[in-house]
Scaffold this motif. Structure first.
Motif, PDB file in Angstrom:
ATOM      1  N   ILE A 247       0.865  -1.176   0.000  1.00 19.58           N
ATOM      2  CA  ILE A 247       0.000   0.000   0.000  1.00 19.58           C
ATOM      3  C   ILE A 247       0.899   1.222   0.000  1.00 19.58           C
ATOM      4  N   MET A 248       0.850   1.993  -1.089  1.00 19.89           N
ATOM      5  CA  MET A 248       1.724   3.149  -1.245  1.00 19.89           C
ATOM      6  C   MET A 248       0.928   4.319  -1.813  1.00 19.89           C
ATOM      7  N   PRO A 249       1.179   5.532  -1.346  1.00 17.65           N
ATOM      8  CA  PRO A 249       0.492   6.688  -1.926  1.00 17.65           C
ATOM      9  C   PRO A 249       0.922   6.874  -3.376  1.00 17.65           C
ATOM     10  N   THR A 250      -0.044   6.877  -4.273  1.00 12.47           N
ATOM     11  CA  THR A 250       0.218   6.858  -5.715  1.00 12.47           C
ATOM     12  C   THR A 250      -0.745   7.794  -6.425  1.00 12.47           C
ATOM     13  N   VAL A 251      -0.286   8.472  -7.448  1.00  7.57           N
ATOM     14  CA  VAL A 251      -1.192   9.272  -8.268  1.00  7.57           C
ATOM     15  C   VAL A 251      -1.995   8.309  -9.138  1.00  7.57           C
ATOM     16  N   ALA A 252      -3.290   8.230  -8.872  1.00  8.97           N
ATOM     17  CA  ALA A 252      -4.147   7.277  -9.561  1.00  8.97           C
ATOM     18  C   ALA A 252      -5.359   7.981 -10.155  1.00  8.97           C
ATOM     19  N   ILE A 253      -5.921   7.375 -11.180  1.00  5.15           N
ATOM     20  CA  ILE A 253      -7.159   7.864 -11.771  1.00  5.15           C
ATOM     21  C   ILE A 253      -8.298   7.483 -10.835  1.00  5.15           C
ATOM     22  N   VAL A 267      -3.410   9.098  -3.775  1.00  2.00           N
ATOM     23  CA  VAL A 267      -4.223   8.359  -2.804  1.00  2.00           C
ATOM     24  C   VAL A 267      -3.513   7.047  -2.479  1.00  2.00           C
ATOM     25  N   PRO A 268      -3.846   6.397  -1.368  1.00  4.86           N
ATOM     26  CA  PRO A 268      -3.234   5.097  -1.086  1.00  4.86           C
ATOM     27  C   PRO A 268      -3.700   4.061  -2.108  1.00  4.86           C
ATOM     28  N   CYS A 269      -2.763   3.306  -2.653  1.00  5.35           N
ATOM     29  CA  CYS A 269      -3.084   2.279  -3.642  1.00  5.35           C
ATOM     30  C   CYS A 269      -2.329   0.996  -3.320  1.00  5.35           C
ATOM     31  N   VAL A 270      -2.909  -0.121  -3.736  1.00  3.65           N
ATOM     32  CA  VAL A 270      -2.204  -1.393  -3.658  1.00  3.65           C
ATOM     33  C   VAL A 270      -1.441  -1.564  -4.966  1.00  3.65           C
ATOM     34  N   LEU A 271      -0.107  -1.624  -4.872  1.00  6.45           N
ATOM     35  CA  LEU A 271       0.730  -1.804  -6.055  1.00  6.45           C
ATOM     36  C   LEU A 271       1.158  -3.262  -6.147  1.00  6.45           C
ATOM     37  N   SER A 272       0.905  -3.844  -7.322  1.00  9.45           N
ATOM     38  CA  SER A 272       1.241  -5.250  -7.551  1.00  9.45           C
ATOM     39  C   SER A 272       1.698  -5.415  -8.987  1.00  9.45           C
ATOM     40  N   GLU A 273       1.801  -6.640  -9.444  1.00  8.64           N
ATOM     41  CA  GLU A 273       2.285  -6.915 -10.789  1.00  8.64           C
ATOM     42  C   GLU A 273       1.400  -6.336 -11.890  1.00  8.64           C
ATOM     43  N   VAL A 274       0.169  -5.962 -11.557  1.00  8.47           N
ATOM     44  CA  VAL A 274      -0.730  -5.378 -12.552  1.00  8.47           C
ATOM     45  C   VAL A 274      -0.689  -3.857 -12.534  1.00  8.47           C
ATOM     46  N   GLY A 275       0.139  -3.285 -11.666  1.00 13.01           N
ATOM     47  CA  GLY A 275       0.182  -1.839 -11.506  1.00 13.01           C
ATOM     48  C   GLY A 275      -0.641  -1.441 -10.298  1.00 13.01           C
TER      49      GLY A 275
END
Length: 306
Positions: A247-253, A267-275
């Protein structure tokens, strides 16, 4: 990952290439830049550190955008950097043309890749890249919150003297003066920072975090930050390449999260192999939501200029 292309062989791009190679997060790092011979020179310099740091990552450079072919991930660091006294929005007009060209090249040469946008204004350019590419939102994202959170963590460490390893922070919103550090979610080994730091000093840390990039720019005078941004990029790529689901703060749509749509925000996002696997929608207080909406308004004002 097999191949990561960094578009932009400036200081952020070069430092990122060095860190990616040392960490061996991919088999090949390709640097692409329009400046003749510049990416080739950077690549050769990085490659010649391999015997010291014991990495086998191939590092190459090219002036031909076709060199991004076969990339799993494209990192965008190209563009005009801001100068002292400039805001991130001040470089939008020039960098808009840069991102459009990169997206068009990605569609032609690496249509299956993910894209990590770093160039400023990162929120707006991330939105533009997603809009122009037509890719799923999980494949197009930006780096800002990881850097802002690390800056806040360093200021907390400087204030308390505690190990930075124990400091956890989170910063939401646009990557600019209206960013939203959330002290309610900031801890030192699980203990809220309010236990160790006065409210007055926390407010000062929040202010310094918002101006973290400008502070470095004013001190360096001839360069904006590049070490910490490269480390932030590398940490995000590590989460993706190793499918860590961090879980990392990421610029997301955003598509309804935080009551926002048709916008890119940190916003906080789950980053994995799919982005971006998942956007984490926190329950914000009324005060926090007001700050988030004010930050969103600033980003929307720039998006309206597209």
């Amino acid at each position: 990952m097999n191949k990561i292309t960094i578009v932009g062989a400036g200081r952020v791009g070069e430092t990122t290439a060095q860190m990616l190679a040392e960490a061996e997060l991919c088999r090949e790092v390709m640097l692409v830049d329009i400046r003749e011979d510049a990416p080739q020179g950077v690549a050769l310099d990085v490659l010649q550190t391999s015997s010291f740091f014991r990495f086998d990552t191939r590092v190459s450079g090219s002036n031909d955008p076709a060199a991004m072919a076969g990339s799993d991930l494209i990192v965008v660091t190209a563009g005009v950097p801001r100068k002292p006294g400039m805001s991130r929005s001040d470089v939008l007009e020039v960098n808009l043309g840069v991102i459009d060209g990169i997206v068009d090249n990605a569609l032609q040469y690496a249509p299956q890749a993910m894209m990590l946008v770093v160039s400023n204004p990162v929120d707006v350019l991330t939105f533009r890249a997603w809009q122009r590419s037509g890719w799923a939102r999980g494949r197009v994202f930006g780096q800002a919150g990881v850097l802002d959170a690390s800056r806040m963590a360093s200021f907390i460490e400087m204030e308390t003297g505690f190990s930075s390893r124990d400091v956890t922070t989170i910063v939401l919103g646009g990557h600019g003066d209206s960013m939203v550090p959330l002290p309610r979610f900031c801890t030192i080994n699980g203990i809220p920072i309010e236990h160790f730091i006065s409210r007055e000093k926390i407010d000062a840390i929040i202010k310094r975090t918002r101006n973290g990039g400008a502070e470095i720019l004013s001190l360096r005078k001839n360069s904006s930050a590049y070490d910490a941004p490269a480390a932030a990029i590398t940490s995000m790529i590590d989460a993706i390449a190793n499918n860590r689901r961090r879980i990392m703060p990421t610029v997301a749509i955003l598509q309804g999260e935080y009551g926002a749509e048709k916008i890119a925000m940190g916003v906080p996002c789950v980053l994995s192999e799919v982005g971006v696997e998942l956007v984490v929608d926190l329950g914000l207080t009324a005060e926090e939501m007001a700050l988030f909406e004010a930050s969103a308004a600033a980003v929307r004002a720039d998006i309206a200029r597209l």
